[in-house]
Every structure is written in structure tokens, then in C-alpha cells.
Design a protein around this motif. Sequence first.
Motif, PDB file in Angstrom:
ATOM      1  N   ASP A   1       0.814  -1.213   0.000  1.00  0.00           N
ATOM      2  CA  ASP A   1       0.000   0.000   0.000  1.00  0.00           C
ATOM      3  C   ASP A   1       0.853   1.271   0.000  1.00  0.00           C
ATOM      4  N   ARG A   2       2.142   1.105   0.263  1.00  0.00           N
ATOM      5  CA  ARG A   2       3.069   2.236   0.184  1.00  0.00           C
ATOM      6  C   ARG A   2       3.603   2.419  -1.244  1.00  0.00           C
ATOM      7  N   HIS A   3       3.179   1.568  -2.150  1.00  0.00           N
ATOM      8  CA  HIS A   3       3.504   1.636  -3.581  1.00  0.00           C
ATOM      9  C   HIS A   3       5.013   1.554  -3.862  1.00  0.00           C
ATOM     10  N   PRO A   4       5.665   0.496  -3.366  1.00  0.00           N
ATOM     11  CA  PRO A   4       7.091   0.331  -3.664  1.00  0.00           C
ATOM     12  C   PRO A   4       7.311  -0.045  -5.120  1.00  0.00           C
ATOM     13  N   LEU A   5       8.465   0.322  -5.622  1.00  0.00           N
ATOM     14  CA  LEU A   5       8.854  -0.073  -6.975  1.00  0.00           C
ATOM     15  C   LEU A   5       9.647  -1.373  -6.957  1.00  0.00           C
ATOM     16  N   ILE A   6      10.403  -1.573  -5.868  1.00  0.00           N
ATOM     17  CA  ILE A   6      11.235  -2.767  -5.741  1.00  0.00           C
ATOM     18  C   ILE A   6      11.312  -3.139  -4.270  1.00  0.00           C
ATOM     19  N   ILE A   7      11.225  -4.447  -3.997  1.00  0.00           N
ATOM     20  CA  ILE A   7      11.252  -4.945  -2.627  1.00  0.00           C
ATOM     21  C   ILE A   7      12.429  -5.901  -2.481  1.00  0.00           C
ATOM     22  N   TYR A   8      13.362  -5.514  -1.633  1.00  0.00           N
ATOM     23  CA  TYR A   8      14.527  -6.347  -1.334  1.00  0.00           C
ATOM     24  C   TYR A   8      14.201  -7.256  -0.150  1.00  0.00           C
TER      25      TYR A   8
END
Length: 226
Positions: free
Chosen positions: A202-209
Amino acid sequence: MTTEVKPLVIPIPLGHVNAFLIRGTRPVLVDTGFPGSTPKILSALQKEGYKPWELGLIVITHAHLDHTGSAAALAGATGAPVLVHKAEAEYLSSGAGAPVVPATLTGRVLRMMIGKLAPRPELGVTPVIRIDAPYRLDAYGIDGAVIPTPGHTKGSLSVDLATGECIAGDLITGLFPPRKARLPIFAEDTALARENIRALLDRHPLIIYTGHGGPFSAPETEALLR
């Protein structure tokens, strides 16, 4: 004309686990790998143009040995304070680990293989900063925050950056083939883990490590909630 935002996160592969360096006026390290990972992490810091004493903060996403193993050595080598969730501060101080609770068949098999996990007092480090609410990183020249995301453990933390980069620790895993985003194989509360994965999305990340495997896009991560 759109200005490209330079990524801040530098992954540091440490075998089956990842640590991460976040570039800032004073860089921030997220997780420290197993014991013995200090030379690789200091090398990564130097490669990015930082001296050891310039490290501003060491963030521990959760108190499991593969993420805390080199925390004491790195704190000693750099002088950087260690940050952890209040719920896991005593585990970190004593060299013990947070509970490893299987949430899948794979997790149950691995837990049996791991066996009893004895405390490692020689690896203990006293966290200077203990949080249970978002902690802004502005003091380090970083637009972002460390946020509580329990589920994998009660005191799991993630890092959310204004660049669209997110570090989720072991809230999400990508360790086993096929290399896709999965729910954690160990989780104290799987339902809560799902809630916090949704909260990250919901925080609208572009990439999740992630601590193991990855990274993943938001759509790849969204798929694990279906």
C-alpha cells in the motif's frame, strides 16, 4: 522531462542471506549476515566510498543469527549504533535468537535439521536504539523510515524509502526455486505477516529487497497474497 531517481540501496550478498547498504550523507546498514561477514560488509562500504567510521546506523530487521551474526563485530569496527525493535532487544543483547516458528512444511523440515538453537553470548550487542514505531532516517541524509512489520517475528522491521525501494527482511522470502516471492517459511504469525506485506504494498514500492533471494517487483509480491 522526468528526472531519474538514483537507487539508494546496495545489496550485499552473503551466501544465502543478504545485507543492504543505504547510501546517505551517513550510510545505513541493514542486517549483518552470519558471524564472519564483517570483512565483506566493510569491503562493500569502502567500495561505495565510505570509511568504516562514517557508517551512521546498523538496522537489524529481526533477531535471527543469519541477520545478527556480525552485528557486534561491525558495531565495534565502525562505532555505529545498532537499532532493533523493542520486542527483540533482549535477544540481540544476549546473543539469543527470536523464536523460529515453522509456518510451512519446508519450515518444519528445516527446523528439525537446525535443532536446538543455543544462545551465543559472544555475539551479543546492546542496541542503542529500540523502536516500536516508525523511525525516520533524515538524520542520515536518507528520505525514508524504519517501520515495524511483525509477522515473521514479533519485532520484525522493514525499511521504506521515498525512492520506491523497500527492504522487507524475512517478511517475504525468495530462497527456494523457483525464485519467486513467497510467504515466510518461518512466522510467529502468518496472518499478521500477510497484513504487513499488504501494508508495504500500500506504500507503492517499486522494488522490494528481501533477506533471502529477491529482489521483487510490487506485482511479483502482490501475487503471493492471492
